[in-house]
Enzyme design. Sequence first.
Site, short mmCIF file in Angstrom:
data_model
loop_
_atom_site.label_atom_id
_atom_site.label_comp_id
_atom_site.label_asym_id
_atom_site.label_seq_id
_atom_site.Cartn_x
_atom_site.Cartn_y
_atom_site.Cartn_z
N ASP A 1 0.83 -1.36 -0.14
CA ASP A 1 -0.03 0.12 -0.05
C ASP A 1 0.89 1.24 -0.08
O ASP A 1 2.13 1.15 0.27
CB ASP A 1 -0.79 -0.23 1.40
CG ASP A 1 -2.24 0.56 0.75
OD1 ASP A 1 -2.32 1.48 0.09
OD2 ASP A 1 -3.28 0.35 1.78
N ASP B 1 -10.71 1.99 -3.27
CA ASP B 1 -11.18 1.78 -2.21
C ASP B 1 -12.69 1.46 -1.88
O ASP B 1 -13.52 1.27 -0.90
CB ASP B 1 -10.73 2.72 -0.91
CG ASP B 1 -9.51 2.19 -0.41
OD1 ASP B 1 -9.02 1.22 -0.40
OD2 ASP B 1 -8.72 3.01 0.41
C1 GLA Z 1 -5.94 1.78 2.24
C2 GLA Z 1 -6.01 0.52 0.96
C3 GLA Z 1 -7.12 -0.23 1.99
C4 GLA Z 1 -6.70 -0.62 3.32
C5 GLA Z 1 -6.29 0.47 4.06
C6 GLA Z 1 -5.55 0.16 5.47
O1 GLA Z 1 -6.75 2.81 2.14
O2 GLA Z 1 -6.56 1.18 0.04
O3 GLA Z 1 -7.43 -1.06 1.01
O4 GLA Z 1 -5.61 -1.44 3.07
O5 GLA Z 1 -5.33 1.42 3.32
O6 GLA Z 1 -5.05 1.27 6.02
#
Ligand code: GLA
Length: 731
Positions: free
Chosen positions: A471, A539
């Site tokens: 990430d 997301d």
């Molecule tokens: C980001 C990712 C999510 C999740 C969060 C965790 O937003 O896109 O899918 O993994 O971080 O903090």
Amino acid sequence: MKRFLTLLSMCLPLAAGAAGGENTVSVETAGSQMVLYVHQNGEVSFYHYGARFDNPDQILGYKSYRRWDYGTEPPAYPARGGRHFNQSALAVKYQDGNINTELAYTGHTVSRLSDDVARTVVKLRDAVTSLEVSLFYDAYYEEDVIVSHAEITNAGTGPVLLESYASSGIVLDAREYLLTHFHGAWAREMQVESELLTHGIKSIRSIKGVRTTHTENPSFMLSLDTDTFSEESGDVIAGALAWSGNYSMDFQVDETNRLSVISGVCPDGAAYRLDKGMTLQTPEMIYTYSGSGAGQASRNLHAWARKHCLYNSSSVAPTLLNNWEGTYFKFNEEILKGIVDDAASMGLEMFVMDDGWFGGTDYPRNASTQGLGDWQVDPAKLPHGVGAIADYAHSKGLKFGIWIEPEMVSPDSHLAKEHPDWIVREDGREVTTIRSQWLLDLCNPEVQDFVFGVFDSTMQLADGIDYVKWDCNRHVESAGSSYLKDNSSFWFDYTQGLYSVYRRIREKYPDVIVQSCASGGGRMDYGALHYCNEAWTSDNTEAVSRVFIQYGTNLIYPAIVCGSHVSAVPNHQTGNVTPLKFRFDVACSGRLGMELQPSDMTGSEKDFARKAIESYKGYRDLVCYGDLYRLGNPYSDDCYALMYVSPDKSRAVVFAYTLKFMGRTRRPLFRLSGLDGGKSYRITELNVEKSCFWGHGKVFTGSYLKGHGINPNMEKVYSSAVFYLEAEHID
Ligand code: GLA
């Protein structure tokens, strides 16, 4: 193929062409051709990209009837200086303060990289400063893709400053140009926008450094001679830059009505010092041409990506359950084991433990406010370590995946206190936080070692970590590196640093599946996907939003890379409520996963999930490796459908969604354009007790299904259907 080999053998031996006469350089694929024109004085113009017309020498003697006081013919790689006054791909400032570069042809070579890939390299040189540029054009014959980049060599006597150094330029000549590009934001990636270009320059770009593909994506489609985006007709040129850092794609329609498109690293604040004897290699720019609309352009890119670009596209990420939306930071060993049990019982193939497992005892990651950088297990949550969860998942027949965000550091962490010099910042200015975190400076080789080490040590936390979600939850502000002497190279060097870490990871861990995630789809580009098997598309897991996000994403990127998860309702991002079936039917058109607390599901919901997951496994090869046909457009159609067809057209899967109520009198009509008209197909609706289509279970000819189409009874908003088609003989 035979013609291709003949063509290559005609081009070989390697040193084709020489300075001194008019000449053409032709780069050809099965259905496309790019032609450069070498003039008597050595200038190299860009004369054609589009349909193939074979013998390029037909163009010798071509006249544009341009008046002499209107500058040069459009150069193949326009450099600032001389008589060129349109946008430039290359702008150089020399040690003596001079700013002109005039590139002239010194020769070109053609070589074969593999059976169906030929490389043409055109060499250019500035006679006054000895700056050299090599233009690379790799022709992927079968997929009609040409990948181009430039290499710039300082063969002069002192350092030079590259003020811009684009990868590639093309020039098109059409009556009008419809530009389709992708804008968005967090949870709203890859929104499609089309506009007719007017005279002047339109630029799409990111200067965010990392997480560069939320607000624009480094890709586009151009429909020529039309003001209408069409799936099935007309000339379309699509492009994508394989780069995970700052980029710009500039579209200039000039006074001759030609369009020049220049793509590459964004030059804003990124001048690059090139010392004597050094060569700078620019990122690759990918082009495809389709003479039959946007659908074929997408299929070309997808086929090329799967065969030549994506990291290990022969292995598909397993169906999975990710605990993020199910638990956020609130989990422990027992909760995770319960989720694993449910995932196994529904037939999923992997469990992915998301954010929240680290931070050690001092900065436990119970919120996004702390812990990044301290990649030790939080013993309060996982007293028996990550291994206990991984082993448990394995014992249930599931693979195991884990989340990391190794480029980042929380102010509240040991790492931030121990290595303030590793943080991206400029002295004397505030170091801003985004999501309570700072960025580590990947220009610095020590930081590259650290980031590689995070991955490496995470892999040691358990036996058999099969998948890593990488990430990246912020972008660059107040760019600065205490390692670099000159911060204008920060942008380029950061991305190179990232790629060098990726390369080390791939050397040591060739088989681990890596997901490219950056707050959702913030790192969806062919640069990252060369090292990562897939991406987290967004997301936003809400199914209606996803229809649009995935539609846009799949214009350029294939479904095999698109992580697509079923989540709970009301959806956590949008608040919308859609039926479980609709959520599954949308997620199943990408790489299927679930992202919720399964213990909140009812027994019948789990039964449905089990059925949908099982049927997905039966057609997943079509989603991942089949040819995509979009049967309409969600922006203009109340009901939208798409289909994936096997290369031999013997099998297909169709996904259909009602996005808006059309009233009682209308029903959708989908013409299944991807089928073979000469075959017959049995059509079966999956995962329903009672089909919404009268033809369910019947056999139809491909020509009927293509020409007349199907009209499922999908009246209610958010109704959806999945149809499986298999060719057979009518008995
Ligand atoms: C980001 C990712 C999510 C999740 C969060 C965790 O937003 O896109 O899918 O993994 O971080 O903090």
